[in-house]
Design a protein around this motif. Sequence first.
Motif, PDB file in Angstrom:
ATOM      1  N   THR A  17      -3.450  24.977 -11.504  1.00  0.00           N
ATOM      2  CA  THR A  17      -2.187  24.572 -12.128  1.00  0.00           C
ATOM      3  C   THR A  17      -1.060  25.547 -11.841  1.00  0.00           C
ATOM      4  OG1 THR A  17      -2.781  25.662 -14.198  1.00  0.00           O
ATOM      5  CG2 THR A  17      -3.345  23.326 -13.981  1.00  0.00           C
ATOM      6  N   GLY A  18      -1.339  26.608 -11.103  1.00  0.00           N
ATOM      7  CA  GLY A  18      -0.292  27.543 -10.721  1.00  0.00           C
ATOM      8  C   GLY A  18      -0.090  28.680 -11.691  1.00  0.00           C
ATOM      9  N   GLY A  19      -1.025  28.922 -12.576  1.00  0.00           N
ATOM     10  CA  GLY A  19      -0.904  29.993 -13.567  1.00  0.00           C
ATOM     11  C   GLY A  19      -0.644  31.364 -12.972  1.00  0.00           C
ATOM     12  N   PRO A  20      -1.472  31.835 -12.038  1.00  0.00           N
ATOM     13  CA  PRO A  20      -1.230  33.159 -11.449  1.00  0.00           C
ATOM     14  C   PRO A  20       0.101  33.235 -10.693  1.00  0.00           C
ATOM     15  CG  PRO A  20      -3.467  32.473 -11.020  1.00  0.00           C
ATOM     16  CD  PRO A  20      -2.749  31.290 -11.605  1.00  0.00           C
ATOM     17  N   VAL A  21       0.491  32.137 -10.066  1.00  0.00           N
ATOM     18  CA  VAL A  21       1.756  32.124  -9.328  1.00  0.00           C
ATOM     19  C   VAL A  21       2.915  32.276 -10.302  1.00  0.00           C
ATOM     20  CG1 VAL A  21       3.280  30.723  -7.888  1.00  0.00           C
ATOM     21  CG2 VAL A  21       0.829  30.757  -7.432  1.00  0.00           C
ATOM     22  N   GLU A  22       2.889  31.498 -11.387  1.00  0.00           N
ATOM     23  CA  GLU A  22       3.956  31.590 -12.377  1.00  0.00           C
ATOM     24  C   GLU A  22       3.957  32.961 -13.049  1.00  0.00           C
ATOM     25  OE1 GLU A  22       3.906  28.299 -15.066  1.00  0.00           O
ATOM     26  OE2 GLU A  22       4.074  26.848 -13.443  1.00  0.00           O
ATOM     27  N   LEU A  23       2.772  33.492 -13.300  1.00  0.00           N
ATOM     28  CA  LEU A  23       2.679  34.819 -13.907  1.00  0.00           C
ATOM     29  C   LEU A  23       3.304  35.869 -12.994  1.00  0.00           C
ATOM     30  CD1 LEU A  23       1.627  36.646 -16.198  1.00  0.00           C
ATOM     31  CD2 LEU A  23      -0.485  36.868 -14.873  1.00  0.00           C
ATOM     32  N   SER A  24       3.052  35.753 -11.686  1.00  0.00           N
ATOM     33  CA  SER A  24       3.604  36.736 -10.750  1.00  0.00           C
ATOM     34  C   SER A  24       5.129  36.664 -10.714  1.00  0.00           C
ATOM     35  CB  SER A  24       3.023  36.554  -9.349  1.00  0.00           C
ATOM     36  OG  SER A  24       3.480  35.348  -8.756  1.00  0.00           O
ATOM     37  N   TYR A  25       5.702  35.458 -10.850  1.00  0.00           N
ATOM     38  CA  TYR A  25       7.153  35.335 -10.907  1.00  0.00           C
ATOM     39  C   TYR A  25       7.682  35.873 -12.234  1.00  0.00           C
ATOM     40  CZ  TYR A  25       7.316  32.499  -6.680  1.00  0.00           C
ATOM     41  OH  TYR A  25       7.224  32.066  -5.393  1.00  0.00           O
ATOM     42  N   ALA A  26       6.976  35.587 -13.332  1.00  0.00           N
ATOM     43  CA  ALA A  26       7.414  36.053 -14.651  1.00  0.00           C
ATOM     44  C   ALA A  26       7.361  37.578 -14.736  1.00  0.00           C
ATOM     45  CB  ALA A  26       6.554  35.438 -15.747  1.00  0.00           C
ATOM     46  N   LYS A  27       6.308  38.166 -14.187  1.00  0.00           N
ATOM     47  CA  LYS A  27       6.183  39.621 -14.195  1.00  0.00           C
ATOM     48  C   LYS A  27       7.154  40.268 -13.214  1.00  0.00           C
ATOM     49  CE  LYS A  27       2.777  40.488 -17.015  1.00  0.00           C
ATOM     50  NZ  LYS A  27       2.958  41.307 -18.198  1.00  0.00           N
ATOM     51  N   GLY A  28       7.578  39.493 -12.216  1.00  0.00           N
ATOM     52  CA  GLY A  28       8.481  40.033 -11.211  1.00  0.00           C
ATOM     53  C   GLY A  28       7.759  40.763 -10.093  1.00  0.00           C
ATOM     54  N   GLN A  69      11.911  17.745 -20.387  1.00  0.00           N
ATOM     55  CA  GLN A  69      13.029  18.610 -20.020  1.00  0.00           C
ATOM     56  C   GLN A  69      13.180  19.739 -21.038  1.00  0.00           C
ATOM     57  OE1 GLN A  69      16.389  16.011 -19.719  1.00  0.00           O
ATOM     58  NE2 GLN A  69      15.850  15.295 -17.670  1.00  0.00           N
ATOM     59  N   GLN A  70      13.025  19.407 -22.312  1.00  0.00           N
ATOM     60  CA  GLN A  70      13.131  20.422 -23.348  1.00  0.00           C
ATOM     61  C   GLN A  70      12.011  21.448 -23.225  1.00  0.00           C
ATOM     62  OE1 GLN A  70      12.864  19.014 -27.377  1.00  0.00           O
ATOM     63  NE2 GLN A  70      13.778  20.876 -28.208  1.00  0.00           N
ATOM     64  N   ILE A  71      10.793  20.972 -22.931  1.00  0.00           N
ATOM     65  CA  ILE A  71       9.652  21.884 -22.750  1.00  0.00           C
ATOM     66  C   ILE A  71       9.921  22.825 -21.581  1.00  0.00           C
ATOM     67  CG2 ILE A  71       7.231  22.004 -22.024  1.00  0.00           C
ATOM     68  CD1 ILE A  71       6.791  19.439 -23.707  1.00  0.00           C
ATOM     69  N   GLN A  75      10.243  26.810 -21.853  1.00  0.00           N
ATOM     70  CA  GLN A  75       9.353  27.680 -21.081  1.00  0.00           C
ATOM     71  C   GLN A  75      10.160  28.680 -20.260  1.00  0.00           C
ATOM     72  OE1 GLN A  75       7.090  24.720 -18.943  1.00  0.00           O
ATOM     73  NE2 GLN A  75       5.359  24.872 -20.364  1.00  0.00           N
ATOM     74  N   ARG A  76      11.252  28.217 -19.677  1.00  0.00           N
ATOM     75  CA  ARG A  76      12.115  29.102 -18.882  1.00  0.00           C
ATOM     76  C   ARG A  76      12.725  30.183 -19.780  1.00  0.00           C
ATOM     77  NH1 ARG A  76      14.134  25.205 -16.136  1.00  0.00           N
ATOM     78  NH2 ARG A  76      15.755  24.682 -17.614  1.00  0.00           N
ATOM     79  N   GLU A  80      12.126  34.303 -19.604  1.00  0.00           N
ATOM     80  CA  GLU A  80      13.231  35.265 -19.547  1.00  0.00           C
ATOM     81  C   GLU A  80      13.140  36.262 -20.703  1.00  0.00           C
ATOM     82  OE1 GLU A  80      16.829  32.972 -19.457  1.00  0.00           O
ATOM     83  OE2 GLU A  80      16.399  32.169 -17.474  1.00  0.00           O
ATOM     84  N   ALA A  81      12.848  35.775 -21.906  1.00  0.00           N
ATOM     85  CA  ALA A  81      12.736  36.657 -23.068  1.00  0.00           C
ATOM     86  C   ALA A  81      11.583  37.644 -22.890  1.00  0.00           C
ATOM     87  CB  ALA A  81      12.542  35.840 -24.341  1.00  0.00           C
TER      88      ALA A  81
END
Length: 98
Positions: A17-28, A69-71, A75-76, A80-81
């Motif tokens: 589902t892309g969890g590690p990919v999203e985590l890598s973007y979130a962590k920067g 869209q709200q979800i 999530q975005r 960021e927070a």
Amino acid sequence: MVKRRVFDEAFREMARTGGPVELSYAKGSIQEAARELDIDPGRISKWRQRHKKNDRAMPAITTLTDEQQQIRRLQRELREAQMERDILKSVYSTPAVE
């Protein structure tokens, strides 16, 4: 001989589902995400490349409902927070230089 690592079904589902990919973007950083997940950074890098390729190959076919869209928006905002919190945490956890 290197023993091949076996991932459990929950980790495989998260990877699909892309969890590690999203985590890598979130962590920067791929390095930070790899450390947190205890996997090789090269693996996340390959997953990121595959994820980008799949995004370009599959244009959005359906429109999102208002709830979806709200979800996505929430999530975005959460990502960021979390990044802001991590930055502030790192700033305040380092000793002051005099």
